[in-house]
Write an enzyme that holds these catalytic residues in place. Structure first.
Site, PDB file in Angstrom:
ATOM      1  N   GLU A 130       5.745 -12.324   0.505  1.00 15.96           N
ATOM      2  CA  GLU A 130       6.087 -11.386  -0.559  1.00 15.96           C
ATOM      3  C   GLU A 130       7.330 -10.588  -0.164  1.00 15.96           C
ATOM      4  O   GLU A 130       7.288  -9.794   0.771  1.00 15.96           O
ATOM      5  CB  GLU A 130       4.918 -10.426  -0.794  1.00 15.96           C
ATOM      6  CG  GLU A 130       3.602 -11.122  -1.111  1.00 15.96           C
ATOM      7  CD  GLU A 130       2.408 -10.266  -0.707  1.00 15.96           C
ATOM      8  OE1 GLU A 130       2.264  -9.151  -1.247  1.00 15.96           O
ATOM      9  OE2 GLU A 130       1.621 -10.707   0.154  1.00 15.96           O
ATOM     10  N   ASP A 149      -1.348 -10.191   7.913  1.00 13.01           N
ATOM     11  CA  ASP A 149      -1.212  -9.435   6.671  1.00 13.01           C
ATOM     12  C   ASP A 149      -0.240  -8.305   6.987  1.00 13.01           C
ATOM     13  O   ASP A 149      -0.597  -7.132   6.991  1.00 13.01           O
ATOM     14  CB  ASP A 149      -2.584  -8.906   6.229  1.00 13.01           C
ATOM     15  CG  ASP A 149      -2.555  -8.325   4.815  1.00 13.01           C
ATOM     16  OD1 ASP A 149      -1.462  -8.309   4.216  1.00 13.01           O
ATOM     17  OD2 ASP A 149      -3.626  -7.896   4.342  1.00 13.01           O
ATOM     18  N   HIS A 173      -0.793  -2.457  -4.591  1.00 11.56           N
ATOM     19  CA  HIS A 173      -0.238  -3.325  -5.627  1.00 11.56           C
ATOM     20  C   HIS A 173      -0.204  -2.693  -7.027  1.00 11.56           C
ATOM     21  O   HIS A 173      -0.546  -3.347  -8.020  1.00 11.56           O
ATOM     22  CB  HIS A 173      -1.000  -4.649  -5.670  1.00 11.56           C
ATOM     23  CG  HIS A 173      -0.836  -5.502  -4.440  1.00 11.56           C
ATOM     24  ND1 HIS A 173       0.277  -5.454  -3.635  1.00 11.56           N
ATOM     25  CD2 HIS A 173      -1.672  -6.420  -3.858  1.00 11.56           C
ATOM     26  CE1 HIS A 173       0.145  -6.316  -2.632  1.00 11.56           C
ATOM     27  NE2 HIS A 173      -1.039  -6.911  -2.733  1.00 11.56           N
ATOM     28  N   ARG A 208       0.786  -1.242   0.000  1.00  8.27           N
ATOM     29  CA  ARG A 208       0.000   0.000   0.000  1.00  8.27           C
ATOM     30  C   ARG A 208       0.815   1.287   0.000  1.00  8.27           C
ATOM     31  O   ARG A 208       1.892   1.337   0.593  1.00  8.27           O
ATOM     32  CB  ARG A 208      -0.918   0.011   1.225  1.00  8.27           C
ATOM     33  CG  ARG A 208      -1.949  -1.091   1.182  1.00  8.27           C
ATOM     34  CD  ARG A 208      -2.792  -1.166   2.449  1.00  8.27           C
ATOM     35  NE  ARG A 208      -3.796  -2.220   2.308  1.00  8.27           N
ATOM     36  CZ  ARG A 208      -3.526  -3.520   2.429  1.00  8.27           C
ATOM     37  NH1 ARG A 208      -2.306  -3.932   2.731  1.00  8.27           N
ATOM     38  NH2 ARG A 208      -4.477  -4.410   2.255  1.00  8.27           N
ATOM     39  N   HIS A 219       3.483 -12.386  -5.951  1.00 10.18           N
ATOM     40  CA  HIS A 219       2.375 -12.638  -5.027  1.00 10.18           C
ATOM     41  C   HIS A 219       1.837 -14.069  -5.159  1.00 10.18           C
ATOM     42  O   HIS A 219       0.642 -14.277  -5.298  1.00 10.18           O
ATOM     43  CB  HIS A 219       1.272 -11.613  -5.283  1.00 10.18           C
ATOM     44  CG  HIS A 219       0.405 -11.325  -4.096  1.00 10.18           C
ATOM     45  ND1 HIS A 219      -0.155 -12.313  -3.329  1.00 10.18           N
ATOM     46  CD2 HIS A 219      -0.004 -10.160  -3.548  1.00 10.18           C
ATOM     47  CE1 HIS A 219      -0.884 -11.758  -2.376  1.00 10.18           C
ATOM     48  NE2 HIS A 219      -0.804 -10.449  -2.473  1.00 10.18           N
TER      49      HIS A 219
HETATM   50  C1  GLA Z   1      -1.358  -8.243   0.098  1.00 16.94           C
HETATM   51  C2  GLA Z   1      -2.040  -7.277   0.944  1.00 16.94           C
HETATM   52  C3  GLA Z   1      -3.291  -7.896   1.370  1.00 16.94           C
HETATM   53  C4  GLA Z   1      -4.123  -8.311   0.189  1.00 16.94           C
HETATM   54  C5  GLA Z   1      -3.410  -9.249  -0.630  1.00 16.94           C
HETATM   55  C6  GLA Z   1      -4.198  -9.584  -1.879  1.00 16.94           C
HETATM   56  O1  GLA Z   1      -0.872  -9.308   0.813  1.00 16.94           O
HETATM   57  O2  GLA Z   1      -1.293  -6.851   2.036  1.00 16.94           O
HETATM   58  O3  GLA Z   1      -3.968  -7.008   2.150  1.00 16.94           O
HETATM   59  O4  GLA Z   1      -4.386  -7.202  -0.592  1.00 16.94           O
HETATM   60  O5  GLA Z   1      -2.183  -8.668  -0.971  1.00 16.94           O
HETATM   61  O6  GLA Z   1      -5.542  -9.696  -1.658  1.00 16.94           O
END
Ligand code: GLA
Length: 375
Positions: free
Chosen positions: A339, A276, A130, A105, A204
Protein backbone atom coordinates in the site's frame (compact mmCIF):
# COMPACT_ATOMS: atom_id res chain seq x y z
CA UNK A 1 -15.64 -27.33 -54.11
CA UNK A 2 -17.25 -28.48 -50.88
CA UNK A 3 -13.78 -28.62 -49.39
CA UNK A 4 -13.06 -25.08 -50.50
CA UNK A 5 -16.35 -23.82 -49.18
CA UNK A 6 -15.63 -25.50 -45.86
CA UNK A 7 -12.18 -23.96 -45.59
CA UNK A 8 -13.37 -20.50 -46.47
CA UNK A 9 -16.21 -20.93 -43.97
CA UNK A 10 -13.60 -21.99 -41.40
CA UNK A 11 -11.55 -18.95 -42.26
CA UNK A 12 -14.65 -16.88 -41.87
CA UNK A 13 -15.16 -18.30 -38.38
CA UNK A 14 -11.54 -17.60 -37.44
CA UNK A 15 -11.94 -14.10 -38.85
CA UNK A 16 -15.05 -13.61 -36.74
CA UNK A 17 -13.29 -14.87 -33.63
CA UNK A 18 -10.44 -12.46 -34.30
CA UNK A 19 -12.89 -9.66 -34.82
CA UNK A 20 -14.63 -10.49 -31.55
CA UNK A 21 -11.25 -10.48 -29.79
CA UNK A 22 -10.22 -7.18 -31.32
CA UNK A 23 -13.61 -5.64 -30.50
CA UNK A 24 -13.03 -6.52 -26.87
CA UNK A 25 -9.48 -5.18 -26.96
CA UNK A 26 -9.02 -1.69 -25.52
CA UNK A 27 -12.59 -1.67 -24.30
CA UNK A 28 -14.48 -0.96 -21.11
CA UNK A 29 -17.63 -2.99 -20.51
CA UNK A 30 -20.15 -2.43 -17.72
CA UNK A 31 -22.20 -4.84 -15.64
CA UNK A 32 -24.70 -4.03 -12.86
CA UNK A 33 -23.39 -5.18 -9.44
CA UNK A 34 -26.28 -4.18 -7.16
CA UNK A 35 -27.25 -0.94 -5.44
CA UNK A 36 -25.99 0.86 -2.37
CA UNK A 37 -27.67 3.88 -0.72
CA UNK A 38 -30.03 4.02 -3.73
CA UNK A 39 -27.10 4.30 -6.13
CA UNK A 40 -26.31 1.83 -8.88
CA UNK A 41 -23.12 -0.12 -8.37
CA UNK A 42 -21.36 -1.03 -11.61
CA UNK A 43 -18.54 -3.42 -12.39
CA UNK A 44 -16.35 -1.97 -15.13
CA UNK A 45 -14.10 -4.37 -17.00
CA UNK A 46 -11.09 -2.80 -18.67
CA UNK A 47 -9.54 -4.99 -21.38
CA UNK A 48 -6.22 -3.99 -22.91
CA UNK A 49 -4.92 -4.66 -26.42
CA UNK A 50 -3.85 -8.23 -25.68
CA UNK A 51 -6.79 -9.28 -23.55
CA UNK A 52 -5.46 -8.77 -20.01
CA UNK A 53 -8.26 -7.44 -17.81
CA UNK A 54 -8.96 -5.42 -14.71
CA UNK A 55 -12.44 -5.18 -13.23
CA UNK A 56 -13.18 -2.24 -10.96
CA UNK A 57 -16.28 -1.34 -8.95
CA UNK A 58 -17.52 2.20 -8.43
CA UNK A 59 -18.28 0.93 -4.87
CA UNK A 60 -15.08 1.70 -2.96
CA UNK A 61 -13.16 1.97 -6.23
CA UNK A 62 -12.48 -1.71 -5.61
CA UNK A 63 -10.18 -3.63 -7.95
CA UNK A 64 -12.40 -6.72 -8.04
CA UNK A 65 -10.35 -8.85 -10.41
CA UNK A 66 -7.08 -8.55 -12.30
CA UNK A 67 -6.37 -11.14 -14.97
CA UNK A 68 -2.83 -11.24 -16.31
CA UNK A 69 -0.78 -13.93 -18.11
CA UNK A 70 1.48 -16.42 -16.33
CA UNK A 71 4.73 -17.81 -17.78
CA UNK A 72 2.69 -20.03 -20.14
CA UNK A 73 0.59 -17.12 -21.36
CA UNK A 74 -2.46 -18.28 -19.40
CA UNK A 75 -4.58 -15.52 -17.89
CA UNK A 76 -5.29 -15.82 -14.16
CA UNK A 77 -6.86 -13.64 -11.49
CA UNK A 78 -4.21 -12.35 -9.07
CA UNK A 79 -6.31 -10.32 -6.59
CA UNK A 80 -8.53 -11.48 -3.74
CA UNK A 81 -12.16 -10.39 -3.76
CA UNK A 82 -15.80 -11.38 -3.89
CA UNK A 83 -18.47 -12.15 -6.48
CA UNK A 84 -21.18 -10.04 -4.83
CA UNK A 85 -21.68 -6.59 -3.35
CA UNK A 86 -23.20 -8.14 -0.22
CA UNK A 87 -19.94 -9.95 0.54
CA UNK A 88 -17.93 -6.76 0.08
CA UNK A 89 -20.31 -4.91 2.43
CA UNK A 90 -20.30 -7.64 5.07
CA UNK A 91 -16.97 -9.44 5.02
CA UNK A 92 -14.30 -7.48 3.22
CA UNK A 93 -10.97 -6.71 4.92
CA UNK A 94 -10.61 -3.85 2.41
CA UNK A 95 -10.02 -6.22 -0.56
CA UNK A 96 -8.90 -4.08 -3.53
CA UNK A 97 -10.40 -0.89 -2.14
CA UNK A 98 -9.49 2.76 -2.25
CA UNK A 99 -8.78 3.79 1.32
CA UNK A 100 -9.48 7.25 2.73
CA UNK A 101 -9.38 9.70 4.13
CA UNK A 102 -6.44 8.16 5.96
CA UNK A 103 -4.69 4.93 4.97
CA UNK A 104 -3.58 2.96 8.04
CA UNK A 105 -3.78 4.05 11.68
CA UNK A 106 -4.22 7.28 13.58
CA UNK A 107 -3.31 6.80 17.23
CA UNK A 108 -6.12 7.07 19.73
CA UNK A 109 -8.42 8.13 16.88
CA UNK A 110 -7.44 11.77 17.29
CA UNK A 111 -5.11 14.44 16.00
CA UNK A 112 -4.58 18.16 16.39
CA UNK A 113 -4.47 20.53 13.44
CA UNK A 114 -4.09 24.33 13.70
CA UNK A 115 -4.54 23.98 17.46
CA UNK A 116 -7.87 22.18 17.24
CA UNK A 117 -8.36 18.55 18.20
CA UNK A 118 -10.30 16.28 15.82
CA UNK A 119 -11.83 13.00 16.97
CA UNK A 120 -12.19 10.03 14.66
CA UNK A 121 -14.04 6.75 14.83
CA UNK A 122 -11.98 4.17 16.72
CA UNK A 123 -12.24 0.85 14.86
CA UNK A 124 -8.95 -0.91 15.51
CA UNK A 125 -8.00 -1.46 19.15
CA UNK A 126 -7.50 2.07 20.50
CA UNK A 127 -6.90 3.51 17.00
CA UNK A 128 -8.69 4.67 13.89
CA UNK A 129 -7.88 2.54 10.84
CA UNK A 130 -8.38 3.15 7.11
CA UNK A 131 -10.72 6.15 7.32
CA UNK A 132 -12.98 5.11 10.20
CA UNK A 133 -16.44 3.58 10.23
CA UNK A 134 -17.51 4.34 6.67
CA UNK A 135 -14.35 5.08 4.74
CA UNK A 136 -13.92 5.68 1.01
CA UNK A 137 -13.89 1.89 0.57
CA UNK A 138 -17.62 1.81 1.35
CA UNK A 139 -18.75 4.78 -0.75
CA UNK A 140 -20.30 4.74 -4.21
CA UNK A 141 -18.10 6.96 -6.36
CA UNK A 142 -19.20 8.87 -9.48
CA UNK A 143 -17.68 6.94 -12.32
CA UNK A 144 -17.10 7.05 -16.04
CA UNK A 145 -15.01 4.94 -18.39
CA UNK A 146 -12.23 6.70 -20.24
CA UNK A 147 -9.84 6.02 -23.08
CA UNK A 148 -6.32 7.40 -23.04
CA UNK A 149 -3.41 7.11 -25.44
CA UNK A 150 -1.88 4.35 -23.26
CA UNK A 151 -4.97 2.27 -22.68
CA UNK A 152 -8.39 2.29 -21.12
CA UNK A 153 -9.45 3.54 -17.72
CA UNK A 154 -11.98 4.51 -15.14
CA UNK A 155 -12.51 8.00 -13.78
CA UNK A 156 -13.78 8.10 -10.17
CA UNK A 157 -14.84 11.08 -8.10
CA UNK A 158 -15.99 11.41 -4.54
CA UNK A 159 -16.74 14.49 -2.45
CA UNK A 160 -16.21 13.89 1.26
CA UNK A 161 -18.19 16.46 3.23
CA UNK A 162 -16.70 18.69 5.92
CA UNK A 163 -16.71 16.65 9.14
CA UNK A 164 -17.22 13.27 7.48
CA UNK A 165 -15.75 10.63 9.81
CA UNK A 166 -14.51 13.52 11.95
CA UNK A 167 -12.10 14.95 9.36
CA UNK A 168 -12.18 18.70 8.64
CA UNK A 169 -12.84 20.29 5.24
CA UNK A 170 -14.86 19.33 2.22
CA UNK A 171 -12.47 17.17 0.26
CA UNK A 172 -13.00 16.61 -3.48
CA UNK A 173 -11.19 13.47 -4.51
CA UNK A 174 -10.46 12.36 -8.05
CA UNK A 175 -8.94 8.97 -8.86
CA UNK A 176 -8.06 7.80 -12.35
CA UNK A 177 -7.29 4.15 -12.92
CA UNK A 178 -5.56 3.42 -16.24
CA UNK A 179 -4.99 -0.09 -17.54
CA UNK A 180 -2.23 0.12 -20.10
CA UNK A 181 -1.37 -2.07 -23.04
CA UNK A 182 1.76 -3.22 -21.21
CA UNK A 183 -0.24 -4.56 -18.23
CA UNK A 184 0.31 -1.66 -15.85
CA UNK A 185 -2.45 -0.52 -13.53
CA UNK A 186 -1.77 3.13 -12.96
CA UNK A 187 -3.59 4.98 -10.19
CA UNK A 188 -3.47 8.76 -10.10
CA UNK A 189 -5.07 10.50 -7.13
CA UNK A 190 -5.71 14.24 -6.91
CA UNK A 191 -7.68 16.14 -4.31
CA UNK A 192 -8.50 19.63 -3.12
CA UNK A 193 -9.95 20.86 0.16
CA UNK A 194 -11.74 24.01 1.36
CA UNK A 195 -10.22 23.87 4.89
CA UNK A 196 -6.92 22.65 6.30
CA UNK A 197 -7.10 18.87 6.62
CA UNK A 198 -5.04 15.67 6.45
CA UNK A 199 -5.22 13.18 3.61
CA UNK A 200 -3.49 9.86 2.95
CA UNK A 201 -5.25 7.69 0.39
CA UNK A 202 -4.11 4.30 -0.84
CA UNK A 203 -5.25 1.20 -2.65
CA UNK A 204 -5.57 -1.98 -0.61
CA UNK A 205 -5.30 -4.74 -3.25
CA UNK A 206 -4.43 -8.19 -1.93
CA UNK A 207 -2.16 -9.87 -4.48
CA UNK A 208 -1.37 -13.52 -4.96
CA UNK A 209 0.70 -13.83 -8.13
CA UNK A 210 0.19 -17.61 -8.30
CA UNK A 211 -3.56 -16.89 -8.46
CA UNK A 212 -6.08 -15.72 -5.85
CA UNK A 213 -6.99 -18.68 -3.67
CA UNK A 214 -3.95 -20.78 -4.64
CA UNK A 215 -2.48 -21.07 -1.14
CA UNK A 216 -0.04 -18.80 0.66
CA UNK A 217 2.33 -16.18 -0.69
CA UNK A 218 5.21 -17.42 1.46
CA UNK A 219 7.10 -18.58 -1.65
CA UNK A 220 6.68 -15.21 -3.39
CA UNK A 221 10.01 -13.45 -3.64
CA UNK A 222 9.88 -9.82 -2.69
CA UNK A 223 12.22 -6.88 -3.15
CA UNK A 224 11.46 -3.58 -1.45
CA UNK A 225 13.56 -0.53 -2.33
CA UNK A 226 13.87 0.50 1.31
CA UNK A 227 16.82 0.69 3.70
CA UNK A 228 14.50 1.60 6.59
CA UNK A 229 11.12 0.71 8.00
CA UNK A 230 9.03 2.25 10.75
CA UNK A 231 8.88 0.00 13.84
CA UNK A 232 5.59 0.04 15.73
CA UNK A 233 4.32 -0.16 19.29
CA UNK A 234 1.92 -2.83 20.54
CA UNK A 235 -1.07 -1.17 18.84
CA UNK A 236 0.85 -0.87 15.55
CA UNK A 237 1.59 2.86 15.77
CA UNK A 238 5.06 3.90 14.50
CA UNK A 239 7.49 4.81 17.24
CA UNK A 240 9.98 6.56 14.96
CA UNK A 241 10.45 7.83 11.40
CA UNK A 242 12.60 4.88 10.40
CA UNK A 243 15.17 2.41 11.58
CA UNK A 244 17.58 0.44 9.35
CA UNK A 245 16.27 -2.95 8.27
CA UNK A 246 19.81 -4.32 7.66
CA UNK A 247 20.44 -7.53 9.55
CA UNK A 248 16.76 -8.00 10.39
CA UNK A 249 13.79 -9.72 8.68
CA UNK A 250 12.88 -6.21 7.45
CA UNK A 251 15.67 -6.03 4.89
CA UNK A 252 14.12 -6.78 1.49
CA UNK A 253 16.67 -4.89 -0.56
CA UNK A 254 17.70 -8.22 -2.05
CA UNK A 255 14.78 -10.27 -3.30
CA UNK A 256 13.81 -12.73 -0.53
CA UNK A 257 10.92 -15.15 -0.12
CA UNK A 258 8.18 -13.56 2.00
CA UNK A 259 8.14 -16.70 4.14
CA UNK A 260 11.90 -16.95 4.65
CA UNK A 261 11.94 -14.93 7.90
CA UNK A 262 8.27 -14.26 8.65
CA UNK A 263 8.24 -16.58 11.67
CA UNK A 264 11.63 -15.50 12.99
CA UNK A 265 11.82 -14.55 16.65
CA UNK A 266 11.35 -10.82 16.34
CA UNK A 267 9.22 -8.52 18.49
CA UNK A 268 8.05 -6.50 15.47
CA UNK A 269 6.91 -9.59 13.58
CA UNK A 270 5.17 -10.81 16.73
CA UNK A 271 3.23 -7.54 17.01
CA UNK A 272 2.18 -7.61 13.34
CA UNK A 273 1.60 -11.39 13.38
CA UNK A 274 3.87 -11.27 10.34
CA UNK A 275 4.68 -8.29 8.14
CA UNK A 276 2.33 -5.36 8.67
CA UNK A 277 4.80 -2.50 8.51
CA UNK A 278 5.56 0.69 6.67
CA UNK A 279 8.77 0.68 4.63
CA UNK A 280 10.52 3.97 3.95
CA UNK A 281 11.10 3.88 0.21
CA UNK A 282 14.56 5.09 -0.83
CA UNK A 283 14.66 8.22 -2.97
CA UNK A 284 11.84 10.52 -3.94
CA UNK A 285 9.53 11.19 -6.87
CA UNK A 286 7.99 8.43 -8.95
CA UNK A 287 10.45 5.57 -8.47
CA UNK A 288 10.76 1.83 -8.08
CA UNK A 289 9.23 0.81 -4.75
CA UNK A 290 8.95 -2.98 -4.84
CA UNK A 291 9.06 -6.05 -7.00
CA UNK A 292 7.36 -9.38 -6.28
CA UNK A 293 7.89 -12.62 -8.19
CA UNK A 294 6.02 -15.89 -7.95
CA UNK A 295 8.26 -18.82 -9.01
CA UNK A 296 5.11 -20.96 -9.37
CA UNK A 297 3.45 -18.79 -12.00
CA UNK A 298 6.40 -16.74 -13.26
CA UNK A 299 4.36 -13.58 -12.73
CA UNK A 300 6.19 -10.45 -11.66
CA UNK A 301 4.62 -7.37 -10.10
CA UNK A 302 6.68 -4.19 -10.14
CA UNK A 303 5.43 -1.25 -8.11
CA UNK A 304 6.29 2.40 -8.59
CA UNK A 305 5.06 5.28 -6.47
CA UNK A 306 5.83 8.87 -5.55
CA UNK A 307 4.74 8.21 -1.95
CA UNK A 308 7.38 8.15 0.82
CA UNK A 309 6.20 4.81 2.23
CA UNK A 310 4.72 1.43 1.38
CA UNK A 311 2.85 -0.76 3.87
CA UNK A 312 3.70 -4.42 3.43
CA UNK A 313 0.86 -6.51 4.84
CA UNK A 314 1.04 -10.28 4.42
CA UNK A 315 -2.59 -11.24 5.00
CA UNK A 316 -1.88 -12.13 8.63
CA UNK A 317 -5.50 -11.56 9.61
CA UNK A 318 -6.87 -13.92 6.96
CA UNK A 319 -7.79 -16.91 9.09
CA UNK A 320 -7.87 -19.48 6.29
CA UNK A 321 -11.64 -19.97 6.43
CA UNK A 322 -12.81 -17.17 4.15
CA UNK A 323 -14.11 -18.11 0.73
CA UNK A 324 -13.93 -15.58 -2.06
CA UNK A 325 -14.53 -15.43 -5.79
CA UNK A 326 -15.61 -18.76 -7.27
CA UNK A 327 -15.74 -20.31 -3.77
CA UNK A 328 -11.95 -20.35 -3.50
CA UNK A 329 -10.54 -20.47 0.01
CA UNK A 330 -8.22 -17.63 1.00
CA UNK A 331 -5.39 -19.06 3.06
CA UNK A 332 -3.80 -17.43 6.10
CA UNK A 333 -1.07 -15.31 4.47
CA UNK A 334 -2.73 -16.06 1.15
CA UNK A 335 -1.95 -12.60 -0.24
CA UNK A 336 0.28 -9.60 0.20
CA UNK A 337 -0.62 -5.94 0.01
CA UNK A 338 1.80 -3.19 -0.98
CA UNK A 339 0.00 0.00 0.00
CA UNK A 340 1.57 3.25 -1.19
CA UNK A 341 1.22 5.80 1.57
CA UNK A 342 2.55 8.46 3.87
CA UNK A 343 3.59 6.91 7.18
CA UNK A 344 0.88 5.71 9.57
CA UNK A 345 -0.16 8.24 12.22
CA UNK A 346 1.66 11.12 10.49
CA UNK A 347 -0.77 13.76 11.86
CA UNK A 348 0.61 12.97 15.34
CA UNK A 349 4.29 12.96 14.30
CA UNK A 350 5.57 16.38 13.19
CA UNK A 351 8.88 14.78 12.10
CA UNK A 352 7.17 12.53 9.49
CA UNK A 353 6.54 13.75 5.92
CA UNK A 354 3.38 15.81 6.24
CA UNK A 355 -0.09 14.64 5.24
CA UNK A 356 -1.60 18.11 5.62
CA UNK A 357 -3.54 19.53 2.71
CA UNK A 358 -4.53 23.18 2.63
CA UNK A 359 -6.93 25.17 0.48
CA UNK A 360 -5.18 26.17 -2.75
CA UNK A 361 -2.95 23.07 -2.74
CA UNK A 362 -3.58 20.06 -4.96
CA UNK A 363 -2.84 16.63 -3.51
CA UNK A 364 -1.19 14.31 -5.99
CA UNK A 365 -0.19 10.64 -5.90
CA UNK A 366 0.83 8.32 -8.72
CA UNK A 367 1.17 4.61 -8.01
CA UNK A 368 1.68 1.95 -10.63
CA UNK A 369 1.44 -1.84 -10.42
CA UNK A 370 3.04 -3.33 -13.51
CA UNK A 371 2.73 -7.01 -14.40
CA UNK A 372 5.13 -9.09 -16.47
CA UNK A 373 6.50 -12.64 -16.53
CA UNK A 374 9.83 -14.31 -16.01
CA UNK A 375 10.25 -17.60 -17.85
C1 GLA B 1 -3.51 -2.72 6.79
C2 GLA B 1 -3.23 -2.71 8.21
C3 GLA B 1 -3.42 -4.08 8.69
C4 GLA B 1 -4.81 -4.56 8.38
C5 GLA B 1 -5.06 -4.54 6.97
C6 GLA B 1 -6.49 -4.92 6.66
O1 GLA B 1 -2.54 -3.37 6.07
O2 GLA B 1 -1.96 -2.24 8.54
O3 GLA B 1 -3.19 -4.10 10.03
O4 GLA B 1 -5.73 -3.72 8.97
O5 GLA B 1 -4.80 -3.24 6.51
O6 GLA B 1 -6.97 -5.93 7.46
Amino acid sequence: MTMKLFSSAALGMAGLALLAASAAADSVTQKPFGTKDGKAVTLYTLTNSHGAQVSILNYGGIVQSLRVPDKNGKLGDVVLGFDSLARYEKDSPYFGALIGRYGNRIAGGKFTLDGKEYKLFVNNGPNSLHGGKVGFDKKVWDSKPIKTKNGVGLDLRYVSKDGEEGYPGTLSVHVIYTWTDNDALKIVYTAVTDKDTVFNPTNHSYFNLAGAGSGTVLDTRLMINASKYTPVDKSQIPTQAGTPGAGTPFDFRRSTAIGARIDATNAQLATGKGYDHNFVINGSGLRLAARAYSPRSGRVLTMYTNEPGVQLYTGNFLDGRMKGKGGKVYAHRGAFALEAQHFPDSPNHPSFPTTELKPGQVYHQTTEYKFSVRR
